[in-house]
Design an enzyme around this catalytic site. Structure first.
Site, short mmCIF file in Angstrom:
data_model
loop_
_atom_site.label_atom_id
_atom_site.label_comp_id
_atom_site.label_asym_id
_atom_site.label_seq_id
_atom_site.Cartn_x
_atom_site.Cartn_y
_atom_site.Cartn_z
N GLN A 87 1.75 4.87 -0.54
CA GLN A 87 1.43 4.06 0.64
C GLN A 87 2.33 2.82 0.66
O GLN A 87 2.31 2.06 1.62
CB GLN A 87 -0.03 3.62 0.61
CG GLN A 87 -1.02 4.78 0.61
CD GLN A 87 -2.44 4.30 0.38
OE1 GLN A 87 -3.15 3.91 1.30
NE2 GLN A 87 -2.85 4.31 -0.88
N ASN A 88 3.08 2.62 -0.41
CA ASN A 88 3.86 1.39 -0.56
C ASN A 88 5.18 1.46 0.19
O ASN A 88 5.78 2.53 0.33
CB ASN A 88 4.13 1.12 -2.05
CG ASN A 88 2.85 0.95 -2.84
OD1 ASN A 88 1.78 0.68 -2.26
ND2 ASN A 88 2.91 1.15 -4.14
N HIS A 105 3.74 4.85 4.74
CA HIS A 105 3.66 3.67 5.61
C HIS A 105 5.01 3.01 5.85
O HIS A 105 5.05 1.86 6.29
CB HIS A 105 2.65 2.67 5.04
CG HIS A 105 1.25 3.22 5.03
ND1 HIS A 105 0.27 2.79 4.16
CD2 HIS A 105 0.69 4.21 5.76
CE1 HIS A 105 -0.83 3.47 4.38
NE2 HIS A 105 -0.61 4.36 5.33
N SER A 173 -7.21 0.98 -2.88
CA SER A 173 -8.63 0.74 -2.59
C SER A 173 -9.23 1.86 -1.75
O SER A 173 -10.43 1.88 -1.49
CB SER A 173 -8.78 -0.59 -1.84
OG SER A 173 -8.11 -0.51 -0.58
N1 APR Z 1 -3.03 -1.99 -11.58
C1 APR Z 1 -3.64 -1.01 -10.85
N2 APR Z 1 -4.34 -1.25 -9.73
C2 APR Z 1 -4.45 -2.53 -9.33
C3 APR Z 1 -3.85 -3.60 -10.03
C4 APR Z 1 -3.11 -3.29 -11.19
N3 APR Z 1 -2.51 -4.24 -11.93
N4 APR Z 1 -4.15 -4.76 -9.37
C5 APR Z 1 -4.90 -4.40 -8.29
N5 APR Z 1 -5.10 -3.07 -8.28
C6 APR Z 1 -5.83 -2.25 -7.34
C7 APR Z 1 -7.03 -2.92 -6.69
O1 APR Z 1 -8.18 -2.80 -7.54
C8 APR Z 1 -7.17 -2.11 -5.41
O2 APR Z 1 -7.97 -0.95 -5.61
O3 APR Z 1 -4.96 -1.95 -6.26
C9 APR Z 1 -5.73 -1.68 -5.09
C10 APR Z 1 -5.12 -2.46 -3.94
O4 APR Z 1 -5.81 -2.12 -2.78
P1 APR Z 1 -5.20 -2.61 -1.38
O5 APR Z 1 -4.78 -4.03 -1.51
O6 APR Z 1 -6.19 -2.22 -0.33
O7 APR Z 1 -3.86 -1.76 -1.24
P2 APR Z 1 -3.71 -0.26 -0.74
O8 APR Z 1 -4.90 0.56 -1.11
O9 APR Z 1 -2.39 0.20 -1.21
O10 APR Z 1 -3.67 -0.47 0.85
C11 APR Z 1 -3.38 0.67 1.64
O11 APR Z 1 -3.28 -0.78 3.58
O12 APR Z 1 -2.55 -2.73 4.56
C12 APR Z 1 -2.29 -1.39 4.44
O13 APR Z 1 -0.21 -0.39 4.73
C13 APR Z 1 -0.95 -1.16 3.82
O14 APR Z 1 -0.28 0.63 2.36
C14 APR Z 1 -1.25 -0.37 2.56
C15 APR Z 1 -2.61 0.24 2.86
#
Ligand code: APR
Length: 232
Positions: A87-88, A105, A173
Site C-alpha cells: 500500500q506504500n 496506492h 491497520s
Molecule cells: N513495525 C510494524 N508495524 C508498525 C510499526 C513498526 N515499527 N509502527 C507502526 N506499525 C503499524 C501500526 O500498528 C499500524 O497497524 O503500522 C500500521 C500503520 O497503519 P496506517 O497508518 O493506517 O497505515 P496503512 O495501514 O498502511 O494505511 C493504508 O491508508 O492513508 C492511506 O494510502 C494510505 O496506503 C495508506 C493506507
C-alpha cells in the site's frame, strides 16, 4: 513452498523514518486528507498537493530500507515466486532488492497523466514543478491514488492473493478499502503471518492469523528465517 504473498503497509517503513498515517503521530494527524489526498483537493489547490508530495518524496529519498525490507527481499530471492504487494508509495522494497512490487496506492517516485491513471513518467529528484505536462498534453500530477479514486492494480493483486500458499502481512491497520480486503482473497487454508506491534482490524480473519506483535525490523526477519528454514 511456492507462492508466498507479502502484503505491506506504512508500518514496514516506519523504522526507516517514514511516518505512518493513523498512529498517534501519523500523517493524517498533521494534514487533512481533504486538503491533499482527494481529487477535489487536486482541483481546488494543486500546488498544496504538489508541495505535500514533494515533502513526502524528499523524505523517501533520504530514507533507507530497514531490516524488514531486507528480509522481504531475501525471502523473494530464496523463493522466486514470492509476490510483494504494498500500500506504500515509497520505493524502499525496491531499494532493498525486491522486484515486481505492486504498489496499490501509487509510487512517490513517479508522476502520472491527469487523464490516464496508469500513464506514468519517472521523476528524477524530489521536486515536481506544478504545470509541467505529460506527453499526452495533460497536467502532470503525483502518481498517488487519492481517496475515492479507483485502485488500478487491485484486481491483479486479488488474483495473486487467490494463488497464495501463505501470506505475510506487515504493518497495516487494515483501515483502507479495497486494499484491506485483500486478505479475503487468499485461500482459506493459506496461513497468515501478521507482523505489527499494534492491533489491526483483523475482523473475520482473526482465527486464521498468527499475530507477531513486534516491530517490523524484529518480527519480519524472524518470520522470514522460519519460512526459509522450514520450506527451503
Ligand atoms: N513495525 C510494524 N508495524 C508498525 C510499526 C513498526 N515499527 N509502527 C507502526 N506499525 C503499524 C501500526 O500498528 C499500524 O497497524 O503500522 C500500521 C500503520 O497503519 P496506517 O497508518 O493506517 O497505515 P496503512 O495501514 O498502511 O494505511 C493504508 O491508508 O492513508 C492511506 O494510502 C494510505 O496506503 C495508506 C493506507
Amino acid at each position: 513452498m511456492k507462492n508466498i504473498v507479502v502484503f505491506t503497509g506504512a508500518g514496514v517503513s516506519a523504522e526507516s523514518g517514514l511516518g505512518t498515517f493513523r498512529d498517534a503521530d501519523g500523517l493524517w494527524e498533521k494534514y487533512r486528507i481533504e486538503d491533499v489526498c482527494t481529487h477535489d483537493a487536486w482541483l481546488r489547490n494543486p500546488q498544496l498537493c504538489v508541495d505535500f508530495y514533494n515533502a513526502r518524496r524528499r523524505e523517501t529519498l533520504a530514507a533507507k530500507p530497514n531490516a524488514a525490507h531486507d528480509a522481504i527481499a531475501r525471502l523473494q530471492q530464496t523463493f522466486p515466486d514470492t509476490k510483494i504487494i504494498t500500500q506504500n508509495i515509497d520505493n524502499l522494497h525496491e531499494r532493498a532488492g525486491a522486484h515486481d512490487v505492486i504498489h496499490l496506492h501509487g509510487e512517490i517516485t513517479k508522476l502520472r497523466s491527469d487523464i490516464n491513471e496508469t500513464a506514468t513518467v519517472p521523476l528524477d529528484g524530489w521536486e515536481q514543478h506544478y504545470g509541467d505536462r505529460h506527453p499526452d498534453g495533460s497536467l502532470l500530477r503525483p502518481y498517488i491514488v487519492f481517496f475515492g479514486e479507483g485502485v488500478p492494480y487491485f484486481s491483479q493483486a486479488c488474483e495473486i492473493a487467490a494463488q497464495a500458499d501463505l501470506l505475510l502481512v506487515v504493518g497495516t491497520s487494515l483501515n483502507v478499502y479495497p486494499a484491506a480486503s485483500l486478505l479475503q482473497y487468499a485461500p482459506e487454508n493459506a496461513p497468515i503471518y501478521f507482523v505489527d506491534p499494534g492491533l489491526p482490524a483483523f475482523g473475520p480473519y482473526t482465527n486464521r492469523i498468527t499475530h507477531i506483535r513486534k516491530k517490523a525490523t524484529e518480527g519480519v526477519p524472524e518470520v522470514v528465517d522460519m519460512l526459509i528454514q522450514r520450506f527451503q
